[in-house]
Design a protein around this motif. Structure first.
Motif, PDB file in Angstrom:
ATOM      1  N   THR A  30      29.019 -10.305 -18.181  1.00  0.00           N
ATOM      2  CA  THR A  30      28.844 -10.990 -19.467  1.00  0.00           C
ATOM      3  C   THR A  30      28.386 -10.021 -20.550  1.00  0.00           C
ATOM      4  O   THR A  30      28.897 -10.038 -21.674  1.00  0.00           O
ATOM      5  N   GLY A  33      31.315  -7.902 -21.551  1.00  0.00           N
ATOM      6  CA  GLY A  33      32.221  -8.697 -22.381  1.00  0.00           C
ATOM      7  C   GLY A  33      31.712  -8.839 -23.805  1.00  0.00           C
ATOM      8  O   GLY A  33      32.464  -8.695 -24.767  1.00  0.00           O
ATOM      9  N   CYS A  37      33.483  -7.235 -27.190  1.00  0.00           N
ATOM     10  CA  CYS A  37      33.893  -8.114 -28.300  1.00  0.00           C
ATOM     11  C   CYS A  37      33.213  -7.742 -29.606  1.00  0.00           C
ATOM     12  O   CYS A  37      33.841  -7.790 -30.665  1.00  0.00           O
ATOM     13  N   GLY A  63      32.612 -12.955 -26.053  1.00  0.00           N
ATOM     14  CA  GLY A  63      32.302 -12.044 -24.942  1.00  0.00           C
ATOM     15  C   GLY A  63      31.869 -12.795 -23.698  1.00  0.00           C
ATOM     16  O   GLY A  63      32.227 -12.422 -22.577  1.00  0.00           O
ATOM     17  N   ILE A  66      35.165 -14.173 -22.245  1.00  0.00           N
ATOM     18  CA  ILE A  66      36.073 -13.208 -21.619  1.00  0.00           C
ATOM     19  C   ILE A  66      35.482 -12.591 -20.358  1.00  0.00           C
ATOM     20  O   ILE A  66      36.212 -12.057 -19.533  1.00  0.00           O
ATOM     21  N   SER A  67      34.176 -12.714 -20.195  1.00  0.00           N
ATOM     22  CA  SER A  67      33.570 -12.188 -18.972  1.00  0.00           C
ATOM     23  C   SER A  67      34.041 -12.955 -17.739  1.00  0.00           C
ATOM     24  O   SER A  67      33.910 -12.468 -16.619  1.00  0.00           O
TER      25      SER A  67
END
Length: 89
Positions: A30, A33, A37, A63, A66-67
């Motif tokens: 996380t 990500g 971002c 982010g 997308i993690s």
């Protein structure tokens, strides 16, 4: 759309702790990500036409999403796209 994204973010954050243990891999993914971002100025909310008023909140939340990986994002965007198609006049 915002409810769907909010739920996805919350479900991701809940993965930080499972079975009374902290999941450091999930936290690390996380954070990476979020960093990517912010550095790349990727903001899913702006892309979807719902920019947030807090400058870095969009990239931070993106982010977090997308993690979860490409399959998750693909499914999430498919759901958002389907919602847009149903609401088109």
């Amino acid at each position: 759309m915002l409810a769907l994204i909010t739920e996805a973010i919350w479900e991701t954050l809940k993965l930080f702790k499972q079975k009374d243990k902290i999941n450091y891999d999930r936290i690390g993914a996380t954070l990476v990500g979020i960093l990517i971002c912010i550095a790349a100025k990727v903001d899913m909310f702006s892309i979807l036409g719902e920019p947030l008023s807090i400058k870095y909140l969009g990239p931070i939340l993106t982010g977090i999403l997308i993690s979860r990986g490409s399959n998750f994002i693909h499914d999430l965007l498919g759901s958002v796209s389907s919602m847009y198609q149903k609401n088109k006049p």
